[in-house]
Scaffold this motif. Structure first.
Motif, mmCIF file in Angstrom:
data_model
loop_
_atom_site.group_PDB
_atom_site.id
_atom_site.type_symbol
_atom_site.label_atom_id
_atom_site.label_comp_id
_atom_site.label_asym_id
_atom_site.label_seq_id
_atom_site.Cartn_x
_atom_site.Cartn_y
_atom_site.Cartn_z
ATOM 1 N N PHE A 48 0.721 -1.161 -0.117
ATOM 2 C CA PHE A 48 -0.061 -0.221 0.327
ATOM 3 C C PHE A 48 0.826 1.221 0.237
ATOM 4 O O PHE A 48 0.678 2.315 -0.714
ATOM 5 N N ALA A 49 2.096 1.359 0.415
ATOM 6 C CA ALA A 49 2.796 2.872 0.130
ATOM 7 C C ALA A 49 3.311 3.073 -0.603
ATOM 8 O O ALA A 49 3.468 3.330 -1.567
ATOM 9 N N GLY A 50 3.700 1.681 -2.064
ATOM 10 C CA GLY A 50 3.782 1.710 -3.426
ATOM 11 C C GLY A 50 2.211 2.091 -4.323
ATOM 12 O O GLY A 50 2.775 2.969 -4.665
ATOM 13 N N PHE A 51 1.420 2.147 -3.672
ATOM 14 C CA PHE A 51 -0.030 2.335 -4.252
ATOM 15 C C PHE A 51 -0.140 4.262 -3.597
ATOM 16 O O PHE A 51 -0.463 4.099 -4.769
ATOM 17 N N ILE A 52 0.489 3.902 -2.651
ATOM 18 C CA ILE A 52 0.276 5.908 -2.210
ATOM 19 C C ILE A 52 1.351 6.366 -2.720
ATOM 20 O O ILE A 52 0.685 7.506 -3.600
ATOM 21 N N ALA A 53 2.879 6.419 -2.911
ATOM 22 C CA ALA A 53 3.683 6.610 -3.427
ATOM 23 C C ALA A 53 3.502 6.708 -5.438
ATOM 24 O O ALA A 53 3.307 7.928 -6.122
ATOM 25 N N TRP A 54 3.246 6.080 -5.967
ATOM 26 C CA TRP A 54 2.497 6.211 -7.411
ATOM 27 C C TRP A 54 0.969 7.218 -7.402
ATOM 28 O O TRP A 54 1.359 8.215 -8.190
ATOM 29 N N PHE A 55 0.041 7.597 -6.421
ATOM 30 C CA PHE A 55 -0.542 8.723 -6.358
ATOM 31 C C PHE A 55 -0.378 9.756 -6.024
ATOM 32 O O PHE A 55 -0.949 10.645 -6.031
ATOM 33 N N ALA A 146 11.335 -3.400 -2.219
ATOM 34 C CA ALA A 146 11.343 -3.073 -3.603
ATOM 35 C C ALA A 146 10.106 -4.031 -4.764
ATOM 36 O O ALA A 146 9.236 -3.426 -4.976
ATOM 37 N N VAL A 147 9.814 -5.713 -4.320
ATOM 38 C CA VAL A 147 8.588 -5.803 -5.111
ATOM 39 C C VAL A 147 7.343 -6.150 -4.125
ATOM 40 O O VAL A 147 6.381 -5.732 -5.162
ATOM 41 N N ALA A 148 7.147 -5.733 -3.315
ATOM 42 C CA ALA A 148 6.072 -5.180 -2.576
ATOM 43 C C ALA A 148 5.511 -3.969 -2.647
ATOM 44 O O ALA A 148 4.444 -3.647 -3.594
ATOM 45 N N THR A 149 6.741 -3.639 -3.313
ATOM 46 C CA THR A 149 6.026 -1.602 -3.499
ATOM 47 C C THR A 149 5.662 -0.726 -4.344
ATOM 48 O O THR A 149 5.116 -0.706 -5.590
ATOM 49 N N SER A 150 6.759 -2.681 -5.694
ATOM 50 C CA SER A 150 6.221 -2.359 -6.443
ATOM 51 C C SER A 150 4.899 -3.365 -7.201
ATOM 52 O O SER A 150 3.842 -2.742 -8.711
ATOM 53 N N ILE A 151 4.217 -3.680 -6.454
ATOM 54 C CA ILE A 151 3.297 -4.257 -6.464
ATOM 55 C C ILE A 151 1.752 -3.562 -6.489
ATOM 56 O O ILE A 151 1.052 -3.306 -7.189
ATOM 57 N N GLY A 152 2.814 -2.673 -5.423
ATOM 58 C CA GLY A 152 1.948 -1.403 -4.852
ATOM 59 C C GLY A 152 1.895 -0.392 -6.361
ATOM 60 O O GLY A 152 0.417 0.419 -6.781
#
Length: 168
Positions: A48-55, A146-152
């Motif tokens: 979800f941190a990766g999801f947040i970063a994307w947005f 990196a993999v977990a944030t990439s999924i996000g």
């Protein structure tokens, strides 16, 4: 604040059906990303941190990809700052932490106008992930995060792409 106002104004202009479709698409994508993360035994909160970063800058693919890059740089600078603080404590005592934070902030805030590396929010989010995860500094740790944030991040991209196609 203006981003929130712009989103609220855009939501009012959307038809009720498109608003609901956008909401359902985002929810399905988030749920699927959470499932994938859990299935791969990755921390869902990191995804979800990766999801947040994307947005943090969803105006273009380039901006969102640079946000992910800043997030990953934040992971690295978090690890380096932890090591540096530990190394300086014996010499500087309680001044080690504020000195390292000052130096890290100089780098991150100093890059704020850089087109690619200027997303301060994503940098700091990466640092938060690093310290909250409490991993050892290893290649496997960085790969895991990196993999977990990439999924996000991929979930963010998918959400944007599907919504642009069907809900905007």
């Amino acid at each position: 604040m203006s981003n929130v106002r712009n989103q609220t104004t855009a939501a009012r202009r959307q038809s009720r059906g498109k608003f609901m479709l956008w909401t359902v698409i985002a929810s399905v994508v988030a749920a699927f990303a959470a499932w994938v993360s859990a299935a791969l035994t990755l921390e869902v909160w990191v995804m979800f941190a990766g999801f947040i970063a994307w947005f943090t800058r969803p105006t273009s693919l380039t901006n969102s990809l640079s946000a992910m890059l800043c997030l990953w740089f934040g992971l690295a600078i978090g690890a380096v700052s932890g090591v540096l603080t530990g190394a300086l404590i014996s010499w500087l005592g309680q001044l080690a932490l504020p000195l390292v934070v000052f130096l890290v902030a100089l780098v991150i805030v100093g890059l704020r106008t850089n087109r690619i590396a200027g997303n301060m929010l994503a940098w700091f989010l990466g640092m938060v992930i690093w310290f909250a995860a409490e991993f050892d500094i290893t290649g496997a740790s960085f790969l895991h995060l990196a993999v977990a944030t990439s999924i996000g991040g991929f979930a963010g991209y998918t959400c944007q792409a599907l919504n642009r196609r069907w809900a905007e």
